[in-house]
Design a protein around this motif. Structure first.
Motif, PDB file in Angstrom:
ATOM      1  N   VAL A 181      38.349  33.995  35.307  1.00 17.00           N
ATOM      2  CA  VAL A 181      39.432  34.755  35.921  1.00 17.00           C
ATOM      3  C   VAL A 181      40.319  35.369  34.846  1.00 17.00           C
ATOM      4  O   VAL A 181      40.783  36.504  34.974  1.00 17.00           O
ATOM      5  CB  VAL A 181      40.254  33.845  36.851  1.00 17.00           C
ATOM      6  N   MET A 182      40.518  34.610  33.762  1.00 17.88           N
ATOM      7  CA  MET A 182      41.373  35.130  32.696  1.00 17.88           C
ATOM      8  C   MET A 182      40.788  36.423  32.121  1.00 17.88           C
ATOM      9  O   MET A 182      41.513  37.404  31.914  1.00 17.88           O
ATOM     10  CB  MET A 182      41.516  34.077  31.605  1.00 17.88           C
ATOM     11  N   ILE A 183      39.474  36.416  31.893  1.00 17.27           N
ATOM     12  CA  ILE A 183      38.840  37.633  31.363  1.00 17.27           C
ATOM     13  C   ILE A 183      39.027  38.782  32.347  1.00 17.27           C
ATOM     14  O   ILE A 183      39.427  39.893  31.986  1.00 17.27           O
ATOM     15  CB  ILE A 183      37.342  37.377  31.085  1.00 17.27           C
ATOM     16  N   GLY A 184      38.767  38.479  33.635  1.00 15.13           N
ATOM     17  CA  GLY A 184      38.898  39.521  34.651  1.00 15.13           C
ATOM     18  C   GLY A 184      40.307  40.081  34.698  1.00 15.13           C
ATOM     19  O   GLY A 184      40.513  41.293  34.785  1.00 15.13           O
ATOM     20  N   LEU A 185      41.296  39.194  34.649  1.00 14.34           N
ATOM     21  CA  LEU A 185      42.686  39.641  34.719  1.00 14.34           C
ATOM     22  C   LEU A 185      43.036  40.516  33.523  1.00 14.34           C
ATOM     23  O   LEU A 185      43.654  41.570  33.662  1.00 14.34           O
ATOM     24  CB  LEU A 185      43.631  38.436  34.750  1.00 14.34           C
ATOM     25  N   SER A 186      42.621  40.062  32.348  1.00 11.55           N
ATOM     26  CA  SER A 186      43.083  40.787  31.173  1.00 11.55           C
ATOM     27  C   SER A 186      42.442  42.158  31.082  1.00 11.55           C
ATOM     28  O   SER A 186      43.088  43.095  30.627  1.00 11.55           O
ATOM     29  CB  SER A 186      42.830  39.974  29.922  1.00 11.55           C
ATOM     30  N   ILE A 187      41.195  42.302  31.541  1.00 12.79           N
ATOM     31  CA  ILE A 187      40.619  43.645  31.443  1.00 12.79           C
ATOM     32  C   ILE A 187      41.084  44.537  32.582  1.00 12.79           C
ATOM     33  O   ILE A 187      40.805  45.718  32.600  1.00 12.79           O
ATOM     34  CB  ILE A 187      39.074  43.654  31.315  1.00 12.79           C
ATOM     35  N   SER A 188      41.820  43.982  33.544  1.00 15.52           N
ATOM     36  CA  SER A 188      42.387  44.846  34.586  1.00 15.52           C
ATOM     37  C   SER A 188      43.825  45.222  34.306  1.00 15.52           C
ATOM     38  O   SER A 188      44.352  46.135  34.921  1.00 15.52           O
ATOM     39  CB  SER A 188      42.371  44.150  35.945  1.00 15.52           C
ATOM     40  N   ALA A 189      44.484  44.487  33.412  1.00 18.46           N
ATOM     41  CA  ALA A 189      45.909  44.734  33.198  1.00 18.46           C
ATOM     42  C   ALA A 189      46.122  45.398  31.844  1.00 18.46           C
ATOM     43  O   ALA A 189      45.242  45.394  30.999  1.00 18.46           O
ATOM     44  CB  ALA A 189      46.678  43.424  33.254  1.00 18.46           C
ATOM     45  N   PHE A 190      47.324  45.972  31.669  1.00 21.81           N
ATOM     46  CA  PHE A 190      47.616  46.575  30.375  1.00 21.81           C
ATOM     47  C   PHE A 190      49.005  46.164  29.911  1.00 21.81           C
ATOM     48  O   PHE A 190      49.856  45.781  30.717  1.00 21.81           O
ATOM     49  CB  PHE A 190      47.496  48.101  30.439  1.00 21.81           C
ATOM     50  N   ASP A 191      49.205  46.240  28.622  1.00 20.21           N
ATOM     51  CA  ASP A 191      50.492  45.933  28.010  1.00 20.21           C
ATOM     52  C   ASP A 191      51.265  47.232  27.890  1.00 20.21           C
ATOM     53  O   ASP A 191      50.892  48.102  27.104  1.00 20.21           O
ATOM     54  CB  ASP A 191      50.220  45.318  26.629  1.00 20.21           C
ATOM     55  N   PRO A 192      52.311  47.447  28.695  1.00 23.03           N
ATOM     56  CA  PRO A 192      52.955  48.772  28.709  1.00 23.03           C
ATOM     57  C   PRO A 192      53.501  49.173  27.345  1.00 23.03           C
ATOM     58  O   PRO A 192      53.394  50.339  26.964  1.00 23.03           O
ATOM     59  CB  PRO A 192      54.075  48.610  29.744  1.00 23.03           C
ATOM     60  N   ILE A 193      54.076  48.220  26.614  1.00 21.26           N
ATOM     61  CA  ILE A 193      54.716  48.599  25.347  1.00 21.26           C
ATOM     62  C   ILE A 193      53.678  49.018  24.319  1.00 21.26           C
ATOM     63  O   ILE A 193      53.772  50.081  23.701  1.00 21.26           O
ATOM     64  CB  ILE A 193      55.580  47.441  24.842  1.00 21.26           C
ATOM     65  N   LYS A 194      52.629  48.207  24.199  1.00 26.44           N
ATOM     66  CA  LYS A 194      51.616  48.550  23.197  1.00 26.44           C
ATOM     67  C   LYS A 194      50.853  49.805  23.589  1.00 26.44           C
ATOM     68  O   LYS A 194      50.492  50.618  22.737  1.00 26.44           O
ATOM     69  CB  LYS A 194      50.640  47.386  23.027  1.00 26.44           C
TER      70      LYS A 194
END
Lengths: 549, 469
Positions: A181-194
């Motif tokens: 789930v962690m992998i799935g979440l991270s590739i769906s989300a983005f870091d707005p500042i970076k």
């Protein structure tokens, strides 16, 4: 400051490893001193923490980032911080690890290894609670298994190998679900500042709409593991596999629902909740006293912490939707754990099942999705951490003297060990929720939450709170029955027990552990606000997020 | 190219050592030679130098050559001890190993199928001899013969596959094959050729169901030869597999009969079988060497996942590379410890490891960390290797989630048997307290390997930042 808490034990390990074997008293002293410093720092942090002012004492550095082709950049941060959910657990860790260091004072075999592993455990527990980045949390979460595995597997009881590998495989299975789930979440989300920095956008406010409308393509996004972004629906790419817009359905459930359950089961194993609880009695029975204390006092709390901090806020709609079933699991754990505890012959196993029952309350409190319920759940986590440590230490006291833990082998112990009996009474009464002790406050708040959930269009029906109340009754039954069988009446002891050193009463080292813990449970029972105020405004925000207000 | 020449010359130098009597310094010569080879290799970075349409030293080739040379360097460091006795002639062995490594380098840098074939043969033939180098040992002879027979079959199958592909496209050059395919539908025998190539490489990298030779060959061969086979040979096999399939066949669509599927269906079947069966059989082993052999089989399943998604995702190259490096280092360390235990106790069963934690804590710690890395527990390199691999598979195709699930189930099983070895080391058994002596220098090398494994676990960016190869 927070990094110091994580790296101090690692420094101590280096010192311990460099010391020669025969100076074992130094190994002990260093371990105790490290745990003491951690305790003092935790108390300081707790005192300085102000609820409702966001993440405090934050430390964030970029850990690594790498380009992943057409799907953008993957970046992970070394990010620590205190918030309302972990501050009480940081304090609890300080207390329990210090007590655990005293409880492990008399370890005889391979002391160097024992104390190094114990320090490693100290480091990874703090890392796990303090992390504000999912990857960092996960690494500490999984890394914690290793010292635990060795501590049970090498210093444990006769069936330690079976128990330790069972513990390891159960928890690892859970953590692998979390990993997916962690992998799935991270590739769906983005870091707005970076992402903004990388694309040369100066206004962060302009970035999120640009991402949502696809004006910046996914290949230019910087993916993140940070809790604050993963818990924010506006930080998900519309094309991400776990974003709200994802329409993938498999076997009647959407991908987000599957992911929620995978994450939840990962933490339910750790909690442990019915039907994933069977590793706990085995692990407790075989673990040495100090390790049982840490296991029940802290490690189980990570399950509850994960559900509050990760599973619910990352999937608020799904969580609300399934809260009925989660509450049901909580109720079953309460009753099932209590019934099992009633049937146990082994004192330590009985306490292990009582842990299952008490952690069921935590689950019930969370799933009620009410302010009272969540406050109660956090309170119950702290209270159970103190009480189960006390209970396991008291069991260890008896086991050290006779090497036997069977309830029916003892009768009328109060005659020989009056002080011991007094503390057992405190621990038992506090555990089944006698007013005036901390256990009462936690369970009361949770039950209020469960009732008000039913009356405020929440997910739980009335019967769940009624059945859980019956769980308290069962709790009183097994604790009082054990009390009556073991401690009251005429003194008698089974002849099969080898009297190792006689049944003498508590010694100063043991008093040093039980007096503070008993005092703390009493203090919290009388002045619960002292703990409750540390997270009061965070819980309200949490409820608003989950209920979508 | 220069590296390949240098390594061949080094092999000849090693062969002459007995004639010109410089065996005493040979080891240092070889180490210096490999060091120089790495330097030469690094000069070719970003050069993209083609050699007569046969080799292409692109960054992929350079990076994998460096990994192979690095593993080879480590191999020479740790295997020294087994050549100080009278059992083997080090000059002969070193020459054969170096020649074999030339084959490995060819397999990562070919652009012509005929050279790929030559590479495989150059890689394998010295190993047939080396596997049987314990001449009076029955199992070593068995190992050699089995390896030879299986290798010959594989060669035949691969050649047949190459022939069919050549027949359909009219070229041996891997990029021209890709352009010959284009978007057109190819004749059926072309797909048969691809299938035969998958089978051939399946044999080489010991994927289930083509793995039957592996445990016997690995167990029978001398320990360091096994270590060589399971690290460097495997790396070369996968690098070649990946290079061929990602360049030539990424556009190959199946004919009407299997509309919409590609050769990836074959690879998926291999992956599932390899991970499930490899791990389950490994869990039943009681012999450490055999367990490592099966663990090598199971690990091949994960590496195949990189080949599977090679057609979509560019960064699987670096995933494969990190996986290869972490697997290779951990396996070499494990085999080294195994060698010392075998040498002092005369057995490589699990029981021989009992109380190693007391008699030689350093070796026990080294083995523990390499097992943790193989099992993929943080903070070791193995964790990040698996993490990147699964991430790139999920990114390439989210519907492969079930395959990642299978892989994760497999790694759960693998924890059981890797930890069985760890438990047996720290279990206390009063009977076996025989010392396991090691030399200071080797201890230093082992600690260095372990530190690299841990370092890659904390700073994985070191290898993954090579993503834009």
């Amino acid at each position: 400051m927070l990094s110091f808490l994580i790296f101090l034990p690692i420094l101590s390990i280096c010192v311990v490893l460099a010391m020669p074997l025969r100076r074992y008293y130094l190994h002990k002293a260093i371990t105790l001193a490290t745990a003491g410093i951690q305790l003092l720092s935790s108390v300081f942090l707790f005192a300085s923490y102000q609820s409702g002012q966001g993440v405090q004492w934050a430390e964030t550095y970029e850990w690594f980032s790498f380009s992943a082709g057409y799907l953008g950049t993957l970046s992970a941060d070394y990010s620590l911080g205190l918030d309302g959910f972990n501050i009480s657990l940081v304090l609890l860790s300080g207390i329990v690890l210090f007590v655990g260091a005293i409880a492990g004072w008399l370890t005889k075999e391979n002391r160097k290894g024992y104390y190094s592993l114990y320090l490693l455990l100290c480091s990874s527990i703090y890392g796990c609670f303090l992390a504000q980045d999912f990857l960092l949390f996960f690494i500490f979460f999984e890394f914690m298994l290793l010292p635990m595995y060795f501590l049970i597997g090498m210093w444990g009881g006769p069936r330690r190998e079976y128990a330790s590998i069972k513990f390891f495989l159960y928890t690892l299975a859970g953590s692998l679900l979390i990993l997916i789930v962690m992998i799935g979440l991270s590739i769906s989300a983005f870091d707005p500042i970076k992402t903004a920095t990388q694309n040369g956008i100066t206004e962060i406010a302009l970035l999120k709409p640009a991402m949502q409308q696809g004006r910046i393509s996914a290949s230019q996004a910087v993916h993140t593991f940070r809790f604050e972004y993963l818990g924010d629906a506006s930080c998900y790419l519309p094309s991400g596999i776990l974003s709200n817009a994802s329409s993938f359905i498999w076997k009647g459930l959407s991908l987000r629902e599957w992911a929620f359950w995978a994450l939840l089961i990962g933490f339910l194993i750790k909690l442990p909740s019915f039907p994933f609880h069977t590793w706990l009695p085995d692990a407790h029975v075989e673990a040495p006293t100090a390790i049982s204390v840490v296991l029940a006092g802290i490690l189980l709390k990570i399950g509850g912490y994960g559900i509050m901090k990760i599973a619910y806020p990352f999937f608020p709609a799904e969580a609300l939707h399934f809260s009925y079933w989660i509450g049901l699991l909580g109720v079953i754990s309460i009753v099932w754990g209590a019934l099992n505890a009633l049937a146990m012959y082994d004192l330590k196993k009985m306490i292990a099942y009582s842990s299952v029952s008490h952690m069921g309350f935590v689950l019930l409190g969370i799933s009620s999705v009410t302010v009272e319920g969540l406050n109660g759940a956090i309170f119950q986590q702290f209270s159970h951490g103190i009480l189960s440590s006390l209970l396991f230490i008291l069991t260890g006291v008896l086991y050290d003297r006779t090497h036997d833990r069977h309830i029916e082998n003892y009768h009328g112990l109060a005659v020989k060990m009056p002080i011991y009996t007094a503390f057992v009474m405190v621990a038992f009464f506090a555990s089944f929720g006698l007013p005036g002790f901390s256990g009462f406050i936690g369970e009361l708040l949770i039950l209020i939450g469960a009732f008000s959930s039913a009356s405020s269009a929440g997910p739980l029906p009335y019967w769940m709170s009624l059945v859980s109340t019956a769980g308290i009754l069962l709790g009183a039954a097994y604790f009082l029955w054990t009390m009556q069988r073991m401690f009251f009446g005429k003194f008698w002891i089974n002849r099969g027990i080898t009297w190792k050193e006689g049944l003498y009463d508590l010694q100063s080292r043991e008093l040093l552990m039980v007096i503070p813990l008993s005092a703390l449970t009493l203090l919290l029972g009388i002045m619960p606000a002292w703990l409750l105020q540390s997270y009061s405004s965070e819980t309200i925000a949490w409820i608003q997020l989950i209920r979508g207000l | 190219m220069k590296t390949i020449i240098l390594l061949s010359v080094l092999g000849i130098v090693a062969m002459m050592a007995d004639i010109f009597k410089y065996r005493a310094v040979l080891w240092y010569l070889v180490l210096a030679g490999i060091g120089a080879a790495v330097g030469l290799e690094l000069l070719e970075w970003n050069q993209n130098m083609p050699y007569y349409g046969m080799l292409l030293m692109d960054n992929y080739a350079v990076a994998f050559s460096c990994i192979i040379l690095g593993l080879l360097f480590v191999w020479f460091l740790v295997s020294r001890d087994s050549y100080t006795g009278q059992e083997f002639n080090d000059a002969d062995h070193y020459a054969l190993i170096l020649f074999s490594s030339v084959g490995a380098l060819l397999m990562v840098s070919f652009v012509d199928l005929s050279l790929m074939f030559l590479g495989i043969e150059i890689l394998s033939i010295p190993l047939y001899i080396l596997a049987g180098s314990r001449k009076k040992d029955l199992s070593s002879n068995e190992s050699s013969l089995k390896y030879f027979l299986m290798g010959s079959f594989t060669t035949g199958i691969l050649l047949f596959g190459i022939t069919l592909v050549y027949g359909a496209t009219g070229t041996f050059h891997i990029e021209r094959i890709a352009s010959a395919i284009g978007n057109s539908t190819m004749p059926v025998y072309f797909y048969t050729g691809i299938a035969l190539l998958v089978v051939g490489f399946g044999f080489k990298v010991s994927a289930v169901p083509f793995h039957f030779w592996t445990p016997d060959v690995y167990q029978g061969a001398p320990t360091f030869i096994t270590a060589y086979m399971s690290t460097i040979v495997k790396t070369a096999g996968f690098a070649g597999f990946y290079r061929l399939f990602s360049t030539s066949f990424s556009n190959a669509r199946m004919p009407e009969l299997m509309e919409g599927t590609t050769w990836s269906i074959l690879v998926i079947v291999l992956i599932v079988l390899t991970i499930v069966i490899g791990n389950l059989i490994a869990a039943y082993q009681t012999n450490a060497k055999r367990m490592l052999a099966y663990s090598g089989v199971a690990q091949a399943g994960y590496m195949l996942m990189a080949v599977l998604v090679s057609q979509v995702e560019d960064n699987t190259k670096s995933s494969l590379m990190l996986y290869m490096a972490s697997y290779g280092l951990a396996t070499l360390a494990a085999f080294t410890v195994l060698y010392y235990v075998q040498k002092s106790k005369g057995s490589d069963e699990f029981e021989a490891f009992t109380s190693l934690g007391k008699t030689n804590p350093l070796l026990a710690a080294v083995l523990t960390i390499s097992m943790l890395s193989l099992a993929g527990i943080p903070p070791t390199a193995g964790f990040f290797a698996k993490f990147y691999l699964f991430t790139s598979v999920l990114k390439a195709n989210p519907s492969l989630l079930w395959l990642v699930g299978v892989a994760i189930f497999g790694s759960l099983v693998s924890v059981y048997y890797y930890f069985k070895l760890i438990i047996s080391m720290y279990g206390s058994d009063e009977k076996s307290t025989a010392e396991v002596p090691t030399n200071m220098a080797y201890q230093f090398i082992l600690v260095a390997i372990v530190l690299i494994i841990l370092f890659l676990g904390i700073q994985p960016g070191l290898i993954t930042n090579l993503a834009n190869l």
